[in-house]
Write a protein that holds these residues in place. Structure first.
Motif, mmCIF file in Angstrom:
data_model
loop_
_atom_site.group_PDB
_atom_site.id
_atom_site.type_symbol
_atom_site.label_atom_id
_atom_site.label_comp_id
_atom_site.label_asym_id
_atom_site.label_seq_id
_atom_site.Cartn_x
_atom_site.Cartn_y
_atom_site.Cartn_z
ATOM 1 N N UNK A 62 39.665 -107.563 -21.392
ATOM 2 C CA UNK A 62 39.878 -108.907 -21.932
ATOM 3 C C UNK A 62 41.138 -108.890 -22.793
ATOM 4 N N UNK A 63 42.154 -109.620 -22.351
ATOM 5 C CA UNK A 63 43.439 -109.635 -23.054
ATOM 6 C C UNK A 63 43.634 -110.884 -23.907
ATOM 7 N N UNK A 64 42.791 -111.885 -23.723
ATOM 8 C CA UNK A 64 42.987 -113.153 -24.421
ATOM 9 C C UNK A 64 42.869 -112.977 -25.930
ATOM 10 N N UNK A 65 43.796 -113.643 -26.630
ATOM 11 C CA UNK A 65 43.912 -113.635 -28.094
ATOM 12 C C UNK A 65 44.472 -112.325 -28.637
ATOM 13 N N UNK A 66 44.867 -111.400 -27.751
ATOM 14 C CA UNK A 66 45.619 -110.228 -28.197
ATOM 15 C C UNK A 66 47.101 -110.589 -28.220
ATOM 16 N N UNK A 67 47.874 -109.866 -29.030
ATOM 17 C CA UNK A 67 49.318 -110.051 -28.956
ATOM 18 C C UNK A 67 49.808 -109.412 -27.665
ATOM 19 N N UNK A 68 51.006 -109.784 -27.250
ATOM 20 C CA UNK A 68 51.533 -109.249 -25.998
ATOM 21 C C UNK A 68 51.709 -107.738 -26.085
ATOM 22 N N UNK A 69 52.141 -107.220 -27.242
ATOM 23 C CA UNK A 69 52.295 -105.766 -27.409
ATOM 24 C C UNK A 69 50.945 -105.060 -27.311
ATOM 25 N N UNK A 70 49.915 -105.630 -27.942
ATOM 26 C CA UNK A 70 48.577 -105.036 -27.864
ATOM 27 C C UNK A 70 48.063 -105.048 -26.428
ATOM 28 N N UNK A 71 48.317 -106.135 -25.726
ATOM 29 C CA UNK A 71 47.872 -106.236 -24.335
ATOM 30 C C UNK A 71 48.571 -105.201 -23.466
ATOM 31 N N UNK A 72 49.860 -104.991 -23.693
ATOM 32 C CA UNK A 72 50.610 -104.006 -22.905
ATOM 33 C C UNK A 72 50.080 -102.595 -23.135
ATOM 34 N N UNK A 73 49.796 -102.262 -24.385
ATOM 35 C CA UNK A 73 49.266 -100.931 -24.682
ATOM 36 C C UNK A 73 47.910 -100.718 -24.011
ATOM 37 N N UNK A 74 47.060 -101.733 -24.076
ATOM 38 C CA UNK A 74 45.736 -101.616 -23.466
ATOM 39 C C UNK A 74 45.837 -101.494 -21.952
ATOM 40 N N UNK A 75 46.735 -102.256 -21.356
ATOM 41 C CA UNK A 75 46.905 -102.230 -19.903
ATOM 42 C C UNK A 75 47.416 -100.869 -19.439
ATOM 43 N N UNK A 76 48.341 -100.277 -20.195
ATOM 44 C CA UNK A 76 48.859 -98.955 -19.821
ATOM 45 C C UNK A 76 47.751 -97.912 -19.830
ATOM 46 N N UNK A 77 46.879 -97.977 -20.823
ATOM 47 C CA UNK A 77 45.775 -97.006 -20.900
ATOM 48 C C UNK A 77 44.811 -97.164 -19.733
ATOM 49 N N UNK A 78 44.753 -98.353 -19.166
ATOM 50 C CA UNK A 78 43.845 -98.622 -18.050
ATOM 51 C C UNK A 78 44.503 -98.372 -16.691
ATOM 52 N N UNK A 79 45.756 -97.870 -16.695
ATOM 53 C CA UNK A 79 46.484 -97.618 -15.451
ATOM 54 C C UNK A 79 46.686 -98.916 -14.663
ATOM 55 N N UNK A 80 47.024 -99.983 -15.391
ATOM 56 C CA UNK A 80 47.330 -101.271 -14.779
ATOM 57 C C UNK A 80 48.722 -101.697 -15.221
ATOM 58 N N UNK A 81 49.183 -102.825 -14.677
ATOM 59 C CA UNK A 81 50.485 -103.373 -15.061
ATOM 60 C C UNK A 81 50.303 -104.807 -15.530
ATOM 61 N N UNK A 82 51.201 -105.269 -16.375
ATOM 62 C CA UNK A 82 51.099 -106.616 -16.931
ATOM 63 C C UNK A 82 52.410 -107.359 -16.701
ATOM 64 N N UNK A 83 52.294 -108.654 -16.432
ATOM 65 C CA UNK A 83 53.486 -109.479 -16.225
ATOM 66 C C UNK A 83 53.236 -110.870 -16.799
ATOM 67 N N UNK A 84 54.184 -111.364 -17.591
ATOM 68 C CA UNK A 84 54.101 -112.716 -18.159
ATOM 69 C C UNK A 84 54.634 -113.697 -17.120
ATOM 70 N N UNK A 85 53.779 -114.634 -16.695
ATOM 71 C CA UNK A 85 54.214 -115.588 -15.674
ATOM 72 C C UNK A 85 54.314 -117.015 -16.186
ATOM 73 N N UNK A 86 53.919 -117.254 -17.459
ATOM 74 C CA UNK A 86 54.026 -118.612 -17.993
ATOM 75 C C UNK A 86 53.847 -118.560 -19.504
ATOM 76 N N UNK A 87 54.220 -119.650 -20.158
ATOM 77 C CA UNK A 87 54.023 -119.752 -21.601
ATOM 78 C C UNK A 87 53.625 -121.180 -21.946
ATOM 79 N N UNK A 88 52.724 -121.298 -22.889
ATOM 80 C CA UNK A 88 52.293 -122.586 -23.415
ATOM 81 C C UNK A 88 52.422 -122.534 -24.932
#
Length: 357
Positions: free
Chosen positions: A58-84
């Motif tokens: 669950x990445x919602x309400x995390x900062x983008x840096x926190x989300x990136x760190x968590x995703x790396x530990x999970x062997x996944x990749x993250x990409x920003x596709x929009x902003x509100x």
């Protein structure tokens, strides 16, 4: 010859078959095919990581840096596709993700996120005059705008957009307007004489965004919004409508307001749904009676605003919500207002004649 034949007959069957050119080639071909399929299967398992899955965090309400760190530990990749832009959240906060949290995916899968912008982007407001209400709403929503208010004026067509404004600025092809995404747009719509009333849609059980869309689609406005304790900018997306006023199935004038009450309490929501269903039955009876009264008055020669006036007052008197005396007073006031408007128009016409003569 006899000895050679006897030796061949004495050879084992498998050797005789192997010495056969055709059989030997068939066996070799089948063996190579089996070995090839085995190697392909092994390589596919290695490269596709067969039966290896990772649960998306669950990445919602995390900062983008926190989300990136968590995703790396999970062997996944993250990409920003929009902003509100959500004022209540810090810039860079993850608002939405796809796939959703809890989804099982292969290692290396790309997770797309929408983050909170530092401020809303300023873009051109789409020009929607001439479109139907539904088309205009879809165009505005796609561009990142919302409806602030619907205003109705007499016209030959109902729900045709005649004019639009952002604040005090009128949007025209000659004078385009720029505004921040998320801004509200006022739509001025036409209303034919025979389409003054609509049925209030059911919005109980919906999110605020879904309820707003359904209310606007019916030609109504969103009125006051009551929120239970605990609902804020972060949780309002999960809140549901548990009460609406007027009730679903009621008849309301185009442009009328529908007030909403939001809750996060599932028990309150369940009670609200049950209550709304009961009230809808009564509202449906009132709607049927209103149609009967309207058709009867129309057959008697009433039309336009007069038909609407007579229908509303007759129903109020039937339900005990008003008296004949109150109706007479309202009619007298309406006549006086019409005379005042007529006098103003005559004075303006006389002044115009004097100016030109």
């Amino acid at each position: 010859m006899t000895n050679g034949t006897e030796r061949r007959d004495a050879e084992p069957l498998w050797r005789r078959l192997w010495n056969n050119y055709v059989v030997r080639n068939v066996v070799l071909a089948v063996s190579l095919l089996v070995i090839g399929l085995f190697l392909v299967n092994v390589l596919l398992n290695i490269f596709t990581r067969h039966n290896k899955y990772i649960e998306v965090p669950d990445l919602e309400e995390l900062t983008l840096d926190e989300a990136r760190q968590l995703i790396r530990r999970k062997d996944l990749r993250i990409e920003v596709n929009d902003s509100l832009y959500v004022a209540a959240l810090d810039p860079g906060t993850v608002l939405e993700q796809q796939p959703a949290a809890g989804t099982r995916v292969k290692p290396g899968r790309r997770i797309y996120v929408t983050v909170n912008a530092t401020q809303q982007r300023i873009v051109d407001v789409p020009y929607v005059a001439g479109y139907s209400l539904r088309q205009a709403w879809n165009i505005l929503a796609t561009a990142g705008f919302r409806i602030e208010r619907l205003e109705y004026v007499s016209d030959i067509a109902t729900n045709n957009v005649l004019e639009q404004r952002v604040g005090s600025r009128r949007v025209t092809p000659e004078h385009p307007v720029q505004a921040r995404m998320g801004s509200g747009v006022v739509l001025v719509l036409g209303r034919a004489a025979d389409a003054a009333r609509v049925t209030v849609p059911r919005v109980v059980g919906l999110t605020l965004r879904e309820a707003e869309s359904r209310i606007w689609d019916a030609g109504l406005n969103v009125g006051g919004i009551e929120q239970d304790e605990g609902i804020d900018q972060k949780t309002i997306r999960q809140a549901r409508v548990w009460r609406q006023t007027p009730d679903q199935g009621s008849m309301a004038s185009l442009g009328s307001r529908v007030s909403l009450a939001l809750t996060l309490d599932s028990a309150r929501l369940s009670k609200g749904v049950s209550s709304s269903d009961r009230q809808a039955v009564q509202a449906a009876r009132h709607a049927v009676r209103e149609r009967v009264v309207r058709d009867s008055l129309a057959a008697a020669g009433f039309s336009g605003e007069q038909l609407q006036f007579e229908t509303e007052w007759q129903l109020k008197i039937e339900r005990g919500e008003a008296t004949p005396e109150e109706r007479a007073a309202a009619e007298a006031e309406l006549i006086m207002q019409s005379l005042e408007n007529y006098g103003t128009a005559v004075d303006a016409s006389e002044e115009e004649d004097e100016f030109f003569h």
